[in-house]
Design an enzyme around this catalytic site. Sequence first.
Site, PDB file in Angstrom:
ATOM      1  N   HIS A 165      -5.236 -12.050 -49.143  1.00 12.67           N
ATOM      2  CA  HIS A 165      -5.896 -10.886 -48.557  1.00 12.67           C
ATOM      3  C   HIS A 165      -6.315  -9.916 -49.665  1.00 12.67           C
ATOM      4  CE1 HIS A 165      -4.327 -12.251 -44.718  1.00 12.67           C
ATOM      5  NE2 HIS A 165      -4.887 -11.232 -44.087  1.00 12.67           N
ATOM      6  N   SER A 178       0.825  -1.206   0.000  1.00 11.03           N
ATOM      7  CA  SER A 178       0.000   0.000   0.000  1.00 11.03           C
ATOM      8  C   SER A 178       0.864   1.263   0.000  1.00 11.03           C
ATOM      9  CB  SER A 178      -0.913   0.012   1.219  1.00 11.03           C
ATOM     10  OG  SER A 178      -1.800  -1.080   1.186  1.00 11.03           O
ATOM     11  N   GLN A 228      -1.932   4.272   5.897  1.00  7.25           N
ATOM     12  CA  GLN A 228      -1.414   3.296   4.932  1.00  7.25           C
ATOM     13  C   GLN A 228      -0.211   2.546   5.487  1.00  7.25           C
ATOM     14  OE1 GLN A 228      -3.038   2.449   1.931  1.00  7.25           O
ATOM     15  NE2 GLN A 228      -4.463   3.602   3.216  1.00  7.25           N
ATOM     16  N   GLU A 274      -0.245   5.154  -5.456  1.00 10.61           N
ATOM     17  CA  GLU A 274      -1.566   4.531  -5.393  1.00 10.61           C
ATOM     18  C   GLU A 274      -2.600   5.543  -4.907  1.00 10.61           C
ATOM     19  OE1 GLU A 274      -3.681   0.727  -3.106  1.00 10.61           O
ATOM     20  OE2 GLU A 274      -1.803   1.558  -2.355  1.00 10.61           O
ATOM     21  N   HIS A 275      -2.330   6.180  -3.776  1.00  9.89           N
ATOM     22  CA  HIS A 275      -3.212   7.202  -3.212  1.00  9.89           C
ATOM     23  C   HIS A 275      -2.458   8.531  -3.134  1.00  9.89           C
ATOM     24  CE1 HIS A 275      -4.393   3.356  -1.131  1.00  9.89           C
ATOM     25  NE2 HIS A 275      -5.566   3.721  -1.611  1.00  9.89           N
ATOM     26  N   ASP A 315     -11.262   4.366   0.862  1.00  8.50           N
ATOM     27  CA  ASP A 315     -11.175   2.927   1.096  1.00  8.50           C
ATOM     28  C   ASP A 315     -12.537   2.306   1.328  1.00  8.50           C
ATOM     29  OD1 ASP A 315      -8.481   2.556   0.790  1.00  8.50           O
ATOM     30  OD2 ASP A 315      -7.998   2.595   2.919  1.00  8.50           O
ATOM     31  N   HIS A 360      -0.674  -0.912   7.197  1.00 11.83           N
ATOM     32  CA  HIS A 360      -1.014  -2.137   6.467  1.00 11.83           C
ATOM     33  C   HIS A 360       0.039  -3.222   6.676  1.00 11.83           C
ATOM     34  CE1 HIS A 360      -4.726  -1.566   4.274  1.00 11.83           C
ATOM     35  NE2 HIS A 360      -4.368  -0.336   3.965  1.00 11.83           N
TER      36      HIS A 360
END
Length: 433
Positions: A423, A240, A262, A330-331, A364, A265
């Site tokens: 083709h 995190s 965070q 991430e955040h 969250d 975690h």
Amino acid sequence: MSLINRLDARAADFDAALTQLLAYDASQDESIESTVRDILHDVQSRGDAAVLDYTARFDHVQATQLSALEIPRADWQAALDGLPADQRAALQAAAQRVRSYHERQRADTWTYTEPDGTLLGQKITPLDRVGLYVPGGKAAYPSSVLMNAIPAKVAGVPELIMVTPTPGGTRNPMVLAAAALGGVDRVFAIGGAQAVGALAYGTQTLPAVDKIVGPGNAYVAAAKRRVFGTVGIDMIAGPSEILILADGSTPADWLAIDLFSQAEHDELAQAILLCPDAAYLDAVYAAIERLLPGQPRAHILRTSLAKRGALIHTASLRQACEIVNRIAPEHLELSVQDPQALLPHIRHAGAIFLGAYSSESLGDYCAGPNHVLPTARTARFSSPLGVYDFQKRSSLIQVSKAGAQTLGRIAAVLATGEGLHAHAASATLRLDP
């Protein structure tokens, strides 16, 4: 040892120091990889029997048939009905907000017609079946059930199968309640790499899915990585992260706790604060020093902050934005008086929280946007989980006779240039004589 690293973005050695701080060894443990490989092969070969054996070995849950480990829908509803009123209301409110947000993400089929009558477009269809992995036991996250299940159902996925381990037979009522609220269709009390294998390959009882989402331990992550290609997966999440860009206007205690949110975690989580005000950084450090001893997970916080956390003094808010884009967190909290002014300068972040009252923890649980976010700098090229992860696109091409005269000539020239003569013939056969 300092409680948290102190860096100066104006120093000559800052780039090297930041690189070292961000370094994360994502190499895989060979023993985990070997174990997971064997489990997946066994599940693919023996199906139900293998899943039952591993469930007995790892979760100490005995069953003679996998169907006995399917938790009836009535039990989910009973779990929801049995929750304390405040928990039930909070889950329901969160579910409603997550659903409202994700309904805006739903894509629709579209077409357009060219002047010669050729129709082109895009057809949107949901995945047929999705598997949702939910950690069980003490590490149970009902919020993750909502964040993964609701976008899938909003996308129109007809069948969502949840797997969650129940060590010693212990079921988490909030997880089952969240399954009831999130629109899950079936729940199996299995977990670990064996559950990922069952979802990916299918067994005599559990049908194979098209995509597997949801968090898990190192064995679950390794299993998801191995089955990717047979099925889709959401992402392989790293530790995190929170990055806060501050101008000194937010109470220091608030941001100290936000960093904790965070860092608690695990020991590899990363919490960083950027600010051009040195005195404010000192105030946040003092708040960390004062508040840390009273935290229930203080032992994890100390390791995380000392090894991977940092207070970084920047020359300006603009330089801080450049560092944000380098880290691609991430955040990201923009804890400044005018966050909208900084927003145009932010290019890479999983979720952006604007202003002092937008704490990451609200995202969250209940703000509405998804909390499944890219980590380890992958926000440079990937996005939060959403409805679009449970829908797929098919191109629509309906060429008119008139359109074939134009497109056929273009295609024939290009195909001949590539040496693909069939083709070219396929295109020219449809040309008028």
